[in-house]
Design a protein around this motif. Structure first.
Motif, short mmCIF file in Angstrom:
data_model
loop_
_atom_site.label_atom_id
_atom_site.label_comp_id
_atom_site.label_asym_id
_atom_site.label_seq_id
_atom_site.Cartn_x
_atom_site.Cartn_y
_atom_site.Cartn_z
N THR A 102 51.28 74.72 9.36
CA THR A 102 50.73 75.89 10.06
C THR A 102 49.84 75.45 11.22
O THR A 102 49.89 76.05 12.30
CB THR A 102 49.93 76.77 9.08
N TYR A 103 49.06 74.40 11.03
CA TYR A 103 48.23 73.90 12.13
C TYR A 103 49.09 73.34 13.26
O TYR A 103 48.76 73.48 14.44
CB TYR A 103 47.23 72.87 11.63
N LEU A 104 50.20 72.71 12.91
CA LEU A 104 51.12 72.25 13.95
C LEU A 104 51.71 73.45 14.70
O LEU A 104 51.85 73.41 15.93
CB LEU A 104 52.25 71.43 13.33
N ALA A 105 52.03 74.51 13.97
CA ALA A 105 52.56 75.72 14.60
C ALA A 105 51.52 76.34 15.53
O ALA A 105 51.85 76.83 16.63
CB ALA A 105 52.99 76.72 13.54
N ILE A 106 50.26 76.34 15.12
CA ILE A 106 49.18 76.86 15.97
C ILE A 106 49.09 76.05 17.26
O ILE A 106 48.95 76.61 18.36
CB ILE A 106 47.84 76.82 15.21
N LEU A 127 63.60 72.77 23.61
CA LEU A 127 63.62 73.07 22.19
C LEU A 127 64.49 74.31 21.93
O LEU A 127 64.66 75.15 22.81
CB LEU A 127 62.20 73.33 21.69
N PRO A 128 65.04 74.43 20.72
CA PRO A 128 65.80 75.65 20.38
C PRO A 128 64.94 76.89 20.61
O PRO A 128 63.74 76.88 20.32
CB PRO A 128 66.12 75.46 18.91
N THR A 129 65.55 77.92 21.12
CA THR A 129 64.81 79.15 21.41
C THR A 129 65.09 80.26 20.41
O THR A 129 64.35 81.24 20.37
CB THR A 129 65.18 79.67 22.81
N ILE A 164 56.35 81.39 4.88
CA ILE A 164 55.94 81.61 6.27
C ILE A 164 55.21 82.95 6.40
O ILE A 164 54.16 83.04 7.05
CB ILE A 164 57.17 81.55 7.20
N GLU A 165 55.74 83.97 5.75
CA GLU A 165 55.10 85.29 5.82
C GLU A 165 53.73 85.27 5.14
O GLU A 165 52.78 85.90 5.63
CB GLU A 165 56.01 86.32 5.17
N GLU A 166 53.63 84.55 4.03
CA GLU A 166 52.35 84.44 3.33
C GLU A 166 51.31 83.74 4.21
O GLU A 166 50.15 84.18 4.30
CB GLU A 166 52.52 83.68 2.02
N MET A 167 51.72 82.65 4.85
CA MET A 167 50.79 81.91 5.68
C MET A 167 50.40 82.74 6.91
O MET A 167 49.24 82.71 7.35
CB MET A 167 51.42 80.58 6.10
N TRP A 168 51.36 83.49 7.45
CA TRP A 168 51.04 84.37 8.58
C TRP A 168 50.03 85.44 8.14
O TRP A 168 49.06 85.73 8.86
CB TRP A 168 52.29 85.03 9.13
N ALA A 188 57.03 82.51 13.22
CA ALA A 188 58.24 82.01 12.56
C ALA A 188 58.97 81.01 13.45
O ALA A 188 59.44 79.97 12.98
CB ALA A 188 59.17 83.17 12.21
N TRP A 189 59.06 81.31 14.75
CA TRP A 189 59.69 80.36 15.69
C TRP A 189 58.97 79.01 15.65
O TRP A 189 59.60 77.96 15.56
CB TRP A 189 59.67 80.92 17.11
N ALA A 190 57.64 79.06 15.72
CA ALA A 190 56.86 77.82 15.72
C ALA A 190 57.01 77.07 14.40
O ALA A 190 57.16 75.84 14.38
CB ALA A 190 55.39 78.12 16.01
N ARG A 191 56.96 77.79 13.28
CA ARG A 191 57.07 77.14 11.98
C ARG A 191 58.44 76.50 11.79
O ARG A 191 58.55 75.40 11.21
CB ARG A 191 56.80 78.14 10.85
N TYR A 192 59.50 77.16 12.23
CA TYR A 192 60.83 76.56 12.11
C TYR A 192 60.98 75.37 13.05
O TYR A 192 61.66 74.39 12.72
CB TYR A 192 61.92 77.60 12.37
N THR A 193 60.35 75.44 14.20
CA THR A 193 60.38 74.29 15.11
C THR A 193 59.70 73.10 14.44
O THR A 193 60.19 71.97 14.50
CB THR A 193 59.69 74.64 16.43
N VAL A 194 58.59 73.37 13.78
CA VAL A 194 57.87 72.32 13.06
C VAL A 194 58.69 71.82 11.88
O VAL A 194 58.86 70.61 11.67
CB VAL A 194 56.50 72.85 12.57
#
Length: 485
Positions: A102-106, A127-129, A164-168, A188-194
């Motif tokens: 989550t911190y990486l996604a931030i 990166l994938p969009t 992901i939804e819980e962390m959001w 969700a985009w950021a978390r999947y990228t991570v």
């Protein structure tokens, strides 16, 4: 007509990637990396589908040659996410644990919001969009998900989405996050990228999770030619090859010893013949003979093997390798638990005296092993009975490339479910064969059976031929020999 996925989440990337300017963006990325000290003289990045990328060699490469070096300044780390403005606010205000991912996604979203002003903009632009194009079941319609009903693949896909939804839900209440105007789709985009492009490294003596441009474009292969690490002396991420490679070689990495139940929800693909596919075994939590086994609930099941409990049922996942555990995701934990599950009073008194931490890691007796095999067989048959299609029907579908084209969502669905079924069937066959052999009074009697002849003549290059014979040599033969004395 093939159903189109109806996404519950719809990505809304700030920097969309068009087909026309992909090569230009790659060139900008390479220039940015070189300018900041990265080295990759024999590597290029190519595109093979709308959202597919890979790394290729442009010249012959010798074994042990370093092919990629990326300096630390170009790497995104968990700590950076914790130390940025929004990350600090999350650390101070969020209720409950917040994951490193989550911190990486931030950090990703913070940089993405800067657009072309971000230091990482050249990397982000390739990166994938849209992760719907990646084929993850989390983005499938309910109709599509029916193709993987009763699979642990679907359970894992739902768990990833829920996580992901819980962390959001946890961080979205933080004032700085609300002010950012980020949405669940952005997160969700950021978390999947991570999720799809992190590396676990040792950095200055400490474990770290990092994201590395260029190196993150390597595709998966179990027999990868590359090895990577963070080099403290060079202050950067390095990739070497372990064998000679020619021009145009695919510079792959491994995403781990995972089954298709992990590959599909995490990365959006399946492996055609994946030896790490697991079956899920639902088992009683109490000893079947009424024996109060003090250590039964304490038996550790590796996180990699997966463990969950529902009421009076315990779920354990296992591959066909009955002797492997941990990162190899084998069946050692399965057998250890089921042996304890099947102990009688005399057997329990005997193993309870052992100094071993895991008292049933090794076979207990011929009769206990027979009971354990039959218990595993019953659990496997119950799991198989839930599926609407048979292994033979699934294999017929896979053999028809017009019905199940390569890399299609439908083919991946069939590969995921049949992979689980094959592993479950392996244990049914294992029990049928090994119980017959364990019932023999001597090794001479074992060797005279048809079951033994068929086992020994099986192709050792197949899962059955290799793992069943391995189980016989390590478990059945020693038990029978011991019972002869």
């Amino acid at each position: 007509k093939k159903a189109e996925p109806k996404a519950a989440w719809r990505t809304s990337p700030a920097m969309p990637l068009s087909d026309d300017d992909f090569q230009r963006r790659v060139e900008v990325l390479m220039k940015w990396l070189r300018k900041n000290g990265a080295k990759f003289p024999k590597v290029e990045m190519s595109r093979y589908a709308d959202e597919g990328r890979d790394l290729r060699s442009t010249q012959p490469i010798k074994a042990n040659e370093e092919i990629i070096y990326v300096p630390r300044k170009c790497i995104i780390e968990v700590q950076q996410g914790k130390e940025c403005k929004i990350g600090r606010a999350v650390r101070n205000e969020a209720k409950g644990w917040v994951s490193g991912h989550t911190y990486l996604a931030i950090r990703m979203l913070t940089e993405r919001d800067l657009g072309s002003k971000s230091f990482f903009a050249p990397w982000f632009s390739v990166l994938p969009t849209d992760y719907r194009a990646q084929g993850m079941p989390q983005y499938w319609s309910e109709e599509m998900k029916k193709e993987i009903a009763h699979t642990k693949t679907l359970a894992k896909a739902n768990a990833v989405k829920a996580s992901i939804e819980e962390m959001w839900g946890r961080i979205s209440k933080v004032k700085a996050v609300r002010k950012s105007k980020w949405t669940i789709e952005d997160f969700a985009w950021a978390r999947y990228t991570v999720l799809t492009r992190t590396f676990g490294v040792d950095m200055n003596g400490k474990e770290a999770t990092v994201m590395v441009p260029l190196a993150d474009m390597a595709n998966h292969e179990f027999d990868r030619p590359s090895r990577w690490k963070y080099d403290d002396k060079k202050r950067g991420f390095v990739v070497k090859v372990v064998r000679d490679l020619g021009v145009g070689a695919n510079l792959t990495d491994t995403y781990g010893s995972k089954g298709n139940d992990s590959f599909l929800p995490f990365y959006g693909f399946c492996i055609e013949n994946n030896e790490f596919n697991q079956g899920r075994f639902s088992l009683p939590r109490q000893n079947i003979n009424g024996v109060k086994v003090s250590f039964l609930s304490k038996l550790a099941v590796s996180r990699c093997a997966y463990e969950a409990e529902e009421d009076k049922v315990k779920h354990i996942d296992a591959t066909s390798d009955t002797d492997a555990s941990g990162s190899k995701r084998g069946g050692k934990e399965l057998f250890s638990f089921v042996r304890a599950l099947c102990l009688n009073e005399e057997e329990y008194r005997r193993v309870a005296r052992l100094s071993l931490k895991n008292k049933t890691e090794h076979p207990v007796s011929v009769l206990n092993e027979i009971r354990a095999l039959n218990q595993i067989k019953s659990a496997a048959n119950r799991a198989i009975a839930k599926f609407e299609t048979s292994i033979e029907e699934d294999e017929a579908i896979l053999s028809d490339l017009t019905k199940a084209p390569k890399f299609s969502w439908y083919r991946n669905a069939v590969l995921a479910r049949v992979g689980e079924k094959r592993t479950l069937q392996f244990y049914v066959n294992l029990a049928d064969t090994m119980v017959r052999l364990l019932e023999q009074p001597s090794m001479k009697a074992v060797q005279s059976t048809k079951a033994y002849s068929l086992l020994r003549s099986a192709d050792r290059c197949t899962e059955w031929g290799y793992y069943a014979n391995k189980y016989f040599d390590k478990v059945v033969a020693p038990l029978v020999k011991k019972s002869e004395k």
